[in-house]
Design a protein around this motif. Structure first.
Motif, short mmCIF file in Angstrom:
data_model
loop_
_atom_site.label_atom_id
_atom_site.label_comp_id
_atom_site.label_asym_id
_atom_site.label_seq_id
_atom_site.Cartn_x
_atom_site.Cartn_y
_atom_site.Cartn_z
N HIS A 78 1.31 -1.17 -0.03
CA HIS A 78 -0.21 0.17 0.25
C HIS A 78 0.96 1.46 0.09
O HIS A 78 1.32 1.38 0.95
CB HIS A 78 -1.01 0.03 0.85
N THR A 79 0.97 2.35 -0.79
CA THR A 79 1.44 3.34 -1.61
C THR A 79 0.91 4.37 -1.30
O THR A 79 -0.29 4.78 -2.03
CB THR A 79 2.04 3.17 -2.61
N GLN A 80 1.27 5.58 -0.14
CA GLN A 80 0.68 6.37 -0.16
C GLN A 80 1.47 7.85 -1.43
O GLN A 80 2.01 7.82 -1.65
CB GLN A 80 1.01 7.90 1.45
N LEU A 81 -0.01 8.21 -2.47
CA LEU A 81 0.31 8.69 -3.26
C LEU A 81 1.26 9.95 -2.93
O LEU A 81 0.00 11.25 -2.06
CB LEU A 81 -0.59 8.96 -4.16
N LYS A 82 1.46 10.76 -3.48
CA LYS A 82 2.26 11.69 -3.39
C LYS A 82 1.64 13.41 -4.10
O LYS A 82 2.24 14.15 -4.84
CB LYS A 82 4.42 12.28 -3.90
N THR A 83 0.25 12.94 -3.63
CA THR A 83 -0.46 14.56 -4.14
C THR A 83 -0.93 15.48 -2.64
O THR A 83 -0.49 15.48 -1.37
CB THR A 83 -1.86 13.69 -4.32
N LYS A 84 -1.13 16.80 -3.67
CA LYS A 84 -1.18 17.90 -2.17
C LYS A 84 -3.00 17.68 -1.62
O LYS A 84 -2.77 18.49 -0.65
CB LYS A 84 -1.23 19.31 -3.45
N TYR A 85 -3.39 17.00 -2.36
CA TYR A 85 -5.32 17.02 -1.65
C TYR A 85 -5.58 15.39 -1.68
O TYR A 85 -4.74 14.25 -2.50
CB TYR A 85 -5.95 17.57 -2.65
N LYS A 86 -6.31 15.16 -0.73
CA LYS A 86 -6.64 13.51 -1.09
C LYS A 86 -7.68 13.15 -1.71
O LYS A 86 -7.62 14.41 -3.10
CB LYS A 86 -7.93 13.59 0.30
N LEU A 87 -7.60 12.23 -1.91
CA LEU A 87 -8.20 11.45 -3.29
C LEU A 87 -9.17 11.91 -3.84
O LEU A 87 -9.68 12.21 -4.78
CB LEU A 87 -8.36 9.77 -3.08
N PHE A 88 -10.73 12.26 -2.83
CA PHE A 88 -11.54 12.73 -3.03
C PHE A 88 -12.59 13.86 -2.88
O PHE A 88 -13.32 13.64 -2.07
CB PHE A 88 -12.43 11.08 -2.39
N SER A 89 -11.13 14.86 -2.02
CA SER A 89 -12.23 15.65 -1.07
C SER A 89 -10.36 16.66 -1.35
O SER A 89 -9.72 16.56 -1.87
CB SER A 89 -12.49 15.36 0.40
N LEU A 90 -10.76 17.84 -1.00
CA LEU A 90 -9.98 18.98 -0.97
C LEU A 90 -8.90 19.10 0.28
O LEU A 90 -8.36 20.13 0.39
CB LEU A 90 -10.46 19.97 -1.73
N SER A 91 -9.43 18.20 1.08
CA SER A 91 -8.19 18.14 2.59
C SER A 91 -7.24 18.10 1.64
O SER A 91 -6.01 17.63 1.22
CB SER A 91 -8.87 17.39 3.19
N VAL A 102 -9.04 17.47 7.70
CA VAL A 102 -10.10 16.35 7.63
C VAL A 102 -11.30 17.45 6.68
O VAL A 102 -11.55 18.66 6.93
CB VAL A 102 -10.48 16.12 8.78
N SER A 103 -12.02 16.70 6.02
CA SER A 103 -13.47 17.72 5.23
C SER A 103 -14.91 16.59 5.60
O SER A 103 -14.52 15.68 6.52
CB SER A 103 -12.79 17.95 4.06
N TYR A 104 -16.02 17.27 5.34
CA TYR A 104 -16.97 16.65 5.98
C TYR A 104 -16.76 14.92 5.57
O TYR A 104 -17.30 14.03 5.61
CB TYR A 104 -18.09 17.19 5.56
N PHE A 105 -16.81 15.59 3.84
CA PHE A 105 -16.53 13.72 3.01
C PHE A 105 -15.49 12.74 3.87
O PHE A 105 -15.68 11.61 4.12
CB PHE A 105 -15.84 13.86 1.98
N ASP A 106 -14.62 13.28 4.22
CA ASP A 106 -13.07 12.79 5.07
C ASP A 106 -13.71 11.85 6.34
O ASP A 106 -13.41 10.90 6.79
CB ASP A 106 -11.92 12.88 5.56
#
Length: 473
Positions: A28-41, A53-57
Motif C-alpha cells: 500500500h503506497t501513499q501517493l505524493k499529492t497535494k490533496y486527498k483522493l476524493f476531497s480538497l483536504s 479533514v473535510s466533511y467527506f473524510d
C-alpha cells in the motif's frame, strides 16, 4: 525467554528443501499529492490531530466524493514503471468493513475493475537477487484514519493510495527484501511516493504458505528488516506445525518485532460485500495513455545504476546507489565529473569531499562547495596535504577558495621554502631513522618525509621532498 528464543531462531534461519517457501506481497503506497483522493483536504504528516479533514473524510451524510486527477496521474506513472497493462476502463467499488478508523463504513477501492493488470518486475545484479516477479493488479484506493489509543486521527483518512498486488512468485526471503527495496527506490525516484516505510507512506503485507498449505497474511510490516524477520519466524512456525501434524488455517497475523500472533481469520471477498460505488463515475482512458506517460518518464533507477557503473564513470555499486538515493548529490557528481574531465573525479568526490564532511561530523551539502570550486582544488598546484587543508577549511567555514588559501597562509610560493636546508636539518635530528634507512629499511624514509610535510604544511610536494632526502642520504 520466548523473545530470546524467537530472535535466535531467525538468526540461524535457513529454508529447508522439503518445506517449500512460497510468498506474495501486497504494498500500500501513499501517493505524493497535494490533496486527498476524493476531497480538497490537504495531505500531510505529523500535523496536529484532525486538522486536515473535510466533511467527506469524516463520512458525514450528503457529502459527495470527487476524484483527484493528480492521484490518478501518479497511479498511472506507477503502472507504467511496473510494466502494467493499463485498462481503458476502470471504476470504484465499496469494500465494507466496520472499524473506528474508517468513518464511511466502507473503503473506496477498485475490486472488480482495477486500474491496471499483468505487470512484471525483474530482479537483477543491482538488487543482489534474481527472478521475475509478476504483478497481478494495481488499484487506486483511499487510506484510513489512524488510531492512537482512544483517539482517532482522521488526517490520513482519504489519502490516496495504490495497492500493488504481486503473484506468489517469491521462492526465498531475499527476493522479497530485494523487491521491496527496489519498489521503494522506484516510487521515490519517480516522485510517486516519499518511499518511507517508517512513516507508513509504504505499508507491506506478505502472504506466506509452506508446501501449498493455506496462506497466512502478515499485516503492515514497518521495515525491510522486519519483513525478513517476520517471514523467517512464520516459516519456522509453519514448519513446526506441519511436522507436528497440525492443520494450517488461512488467517491474518501481526508482527511485534519478535513473534507473529493471530489477529483474525482471513476474510474472503464475500465478507467485504463489495458493491460498485454509485457516487463516482467510471474512469475512461485512451488506449495510448501508457505510451504517453512512458515518453515523459525520466531514467529509471536501473538505467542510472547501469550508466554509473560503466564507462566513463566506473563507480562502485555502493557509491552509485548512494547517489541515486539523493538526486541533488547525483546532479552534483555528474556536473563535477564533466568539469574535471573524469580525471580522478571519483577519488575527489568520495575519498576527499565526502570524507571531509564526515570527519567534521557534517552531512554532505551540495551548496557548501560548488563543483567549480572542487575542480579548482583538484587542479591546483598545491600538494595533496594542502588541498585537503583547503577542503576541510571550506567545509568548516564556508568561505571562498581564495579566502581559504589566505586564511591558511598557503599563498606564498613553495620556492620560498629552502627544501635542501630543511631536509638536512631533519636528517641531522633523526639519526635513528637514518640508520634504519641505511640498513636497508627503505620505507623508513617516509618518516622523514612526514616530518618535512608537517613543517611545510604541504606547500612542497611530497615527491620533491623525498627526492631531496634520497640525494642527501
Amino acid at each position: 525467554m520466548l523473545r530470546r528464543l524467537s530472535t535466535s531462531a531467525t538468526d540461524s534461519f535457513k529454508l529447508l528443501p522439503e518445506f517449500k517457501f512460497k510468498c506474495g506481497v501486497e504494498i500500500h503506497t501513499q501517493l505524493k499529492t497535494k490533496y486527498k483522493l476524493f476531497s480538497l483536504s490537504p495531505t500531510g504528516f505529523n500535523d496536529n490531530c484532525n486538522t486536515k479533514v473535510s466533511y467527506f473524510d469524516l463520512g458525514l451524510p450528503g457529502t459527495q466524493p470527487k476524484l483527484n486527477p493528480e492521484a490518478l496521474y501518479l497511479a498511472l506513472k506507477a503502472c507504467v514503471a511496473l510494466n502494467m497493462k493499463i485498462k481503458p476502463f476502470s471504476k470504484f467499488d465499496r469494500k465494507h468493513y466496520f472499524y473506528p478508523d474508517q468513518p464511511l463504513g466502507y473503503q473506496i477501492t477498485q475490486h472488480f475493475h482495477p486500474l491496471a493488470k499483468d505487470g512484471v518486475v525483474e530482479l537483477n545484479e543491482f538488487d543482489n537477487a534474481s527472478g521475475k516477479i509478476e504483478i497481478e493488479t494495481v488499484q487506486l484506493e483511499q487510506d484510513t484514519g489512524k488510531k492512537f489509543g482512544d483517539i482517532i486521527d482522521f488526517n490520513r483518512a482519504g489519502t490516496p493510495l495504490i495497492e500493488v498486488v504481486t503473484k506468489p512468485d517469491f521462492q526465498d526471503i531475499n527476493q522479497v527484501s530485494a523487491f521491496v527495496k527496489k519498489y521503494q527506490l522506484l516510487v521515490r525516484h519517480l516522485g510517486i511516493c516519499s518511499g518511507d516505510l517508517e512513516t507508513g507512506a509504504i505499508r507491506v503485507d506478505v502472504n506466506i504458505s509452506v508446501n501449498g498449505n493455506p496462506r497466512v497474511e502478515l499485516k503492515n510490516i514497518g521495515t525491510t528488516g522486519d519483513i525478513v524477520n517476520a517471514l523467517k519466524y512464520e516459516y519456522n512456525e509453519q514448519v513446526k506445525r506441519i511436522r507436528a501434524g497440525e492443520t494450517i488455517v488461512q488467517e491474518t497475523k501481526s508482527w511485534d518485532g519478535y513473534t507473529t500472533t493471530a489477529s483474525r481469520s482471513k476474510e474472503n471477498a464475500v465478507d467485504y460485500r463489495y458493491v460498485p460505488d454509485s457516487e463516482l463515475p467510471s474512469i475512461h482512458l485512451t488506449a495510448d495513455i501508457g505510451e504517453e506517460i512512458a515518453a515523459s518518464m525520466p531514467e529509471y533507477p536501473d538505467q542510472i545504476l547501469s550508466r554509473l557503473t560503466s564507462e566513463p564513470y566506473n563507480l562502485q555499486l555502493a557509491h552509485a546507489k548512494n547517489l541515486l538515493a539523493e538526486p541533488k548529490h547525483l546532479h552534483y557528481y555528474e556536473t563535477f565529473f564533466e568539469k574535471l574531465n573524469g580525471v580522478d573525479a571519483n577519488k575527489w568526490m568520495f575519498q576527499e569531499l565526502i570524507t571531509a564532511f564526515a570527519k567534521l561530523d557534517k552531512e554532505f551539502d551540495v551548496n557548501t562547495i560548488s563543483p567549480d570550486t572542487l575542480v579548482k582544488i583538484a587542479k591546483s598546484e598545491f600538494s595533496l596535504v594542502s588541498k585537503r587543508l583547503i577542503l576541510r577549511h571550506l567545509v568548516q567555514n564556508e568561505v571562498s577558495f581564495e579566502k581559504a588559501i589566505s586564511d591558511l597562509n598557503l599563498a606564498s610560493d613553495a620556492q620560498t621554502v629552502n627544501v635542501n636546508e630543511l631536509c638536512s636539518e631533519i636528517v641531522k635530528s633523526s639519526p635513528d631513522v637514518v640508520k634504519r634507512i641505511q640498513e636497508g629499511h627503505k620505507n623508513a624514509i617516509q618518516v622523514l618525509v612526514g616530518k618535512a610535510m608537517k613543517v611545510t604544511r604541504g606547500k612542497v610536494h611530497a615527491k620533491v621532498i623525498k627526492d631531496t632526502f634520497d640525494k642527501i642520504l
